[in-house]
Scaffold this active site. Structure first.
Site: not given
Ligand code: DGL
Length: 280
Positions: A48, A198-200, A79, A16-17, A164
């Site tokens: 990202y 988004c996995t975050h 991600c 992941d990012s 983050e």
């Molecule tokens: N966790 C990532 C996703 O699922 C990326 C978030 C990011 O770096 O902006 O999109």
């Protein structure tokens, strides 16, 4: 042209990012604890989400090659942004040249596959990064499988920086979470299912639950990606044999190890060892 990689079994790579892929790794480990894993977060270059197609592709390609160098035969892009912007090119252009036996899988398809079973109103909301929403990947994947389902996407560009920077529990997060949820429900009041694309975002779950009206289902991806991986490994014995099973996890970051360790502790509720590595 790259070097020839070894065909020895290795851990499953999860990329992941930043910290977001930890929500995917967590789901996968709950279902498949027997495998070995390497987690790689490109925290030094996160987020990202608003980066161009080409930059996301180059960064993701570097991460995949690093995980291959570290012995992974199978890499999961944990991600959505990388899955939307880099996965197809890596699968179609890079893998045949690098090593046609290795595999890279993403998180969008497993989510699209189940979504039609979760919605009654046939109106889905997608909360994701700008890159994922603009790529239209979810709409295309969902409409291939569920042509009667409509998808409304809203980008939440500040959610990842909040996470983050360890502000997911802070009062500032309330403002931005509420704003995007109100916005998507105004765009389509018939939405009954919201994909956290988004996995975050599951890291913001307490705030999200606070502002999403009851009766709307919130769909984080970890569980579905894990189910899909389990089924993939059951159908592809040749790949399953190339994934070692010792129940270990190695955590790697492109940022400072101590910073990653402290932040990851908040998400994992666990003390972990972290290694620094460079992708450039
Ligand atoms: N966790 C990532 C996703 O699922 C990326 C978030 C990011 O770096 O902006 O999109």
């Amino acid at each position: 042209m790259r070097q020839t990689y070894s065909q020895s079994p290795g851990p499953i790579g999860v990329f992941d990012s930043g910290y977001g892929g930890l929500t995917i790794l967590d789901g996968i480990r709950q279902l498949l604890p027997q495998y070995d894993y390497i987690y790689l977060g490109d925290n030094a270059r996160a987020p990202y989400g608003s980066r161009s197609f080409d930059v996301v592709y180059q960064f993701t390609r570097q991460a995949v090659l690093k995980l291959f160098d570290m012995g992974c035969q199978l890499v999961i892009l944990g991600c959505n942004t990388a899955s939307a912007k880099a996965l197809r090119t890596i699968q179609q252009n890079d893998l045949p040249r690098i090593d046609a036996r290795r595999r890279v899988l993403g998180v969008i398809r497993p989510t699209a596959e189940i979504i039609g079973e979760l919605t009654n109103s046939r109106h889905i909301g997608l909360l994701a990064t700008e890159g994922t929403v603009k790529s239209n990947s979810y709409t295309m994947e969902i409409q291939k499988l569920w042509p009667d389902v409509s998808v409304t996407g809203v980008a939440c560009p500040l959610w990842v920086p909040i996470i983050e920077n360890n502000e997911a529990d802070g009062p500032g997060a309330d403002y931005f979470v509420r704003k995007r949820i109100d916005h998507i429900l105004q765009q389509d009041p018939e939405i009954d299912t919201l994909i956290l694309g988004c996995t975050h975002y599951p890291i913001l779950m307490p705030k999200i639950l606070k502002y999403v009206p009851r009766g709307i289902r919130i769909v984080p991806q970890g569980e579905y990606v894990a189910e899909s991986l389990k089924s993939y490994l059951a159908r592809h014995e040749e790949m399953d044999c190339l994934c070692t099973k010792g129940g270990t996890v190695r955590y790697c970051t492109t940022e400072n190890e101590t910073k990653f360790k402290e932040s990851a502790r908040i998400f994992l509720h666990d003390d972990i060892e972290v290694e620094h590595l460079d992708l450039e």
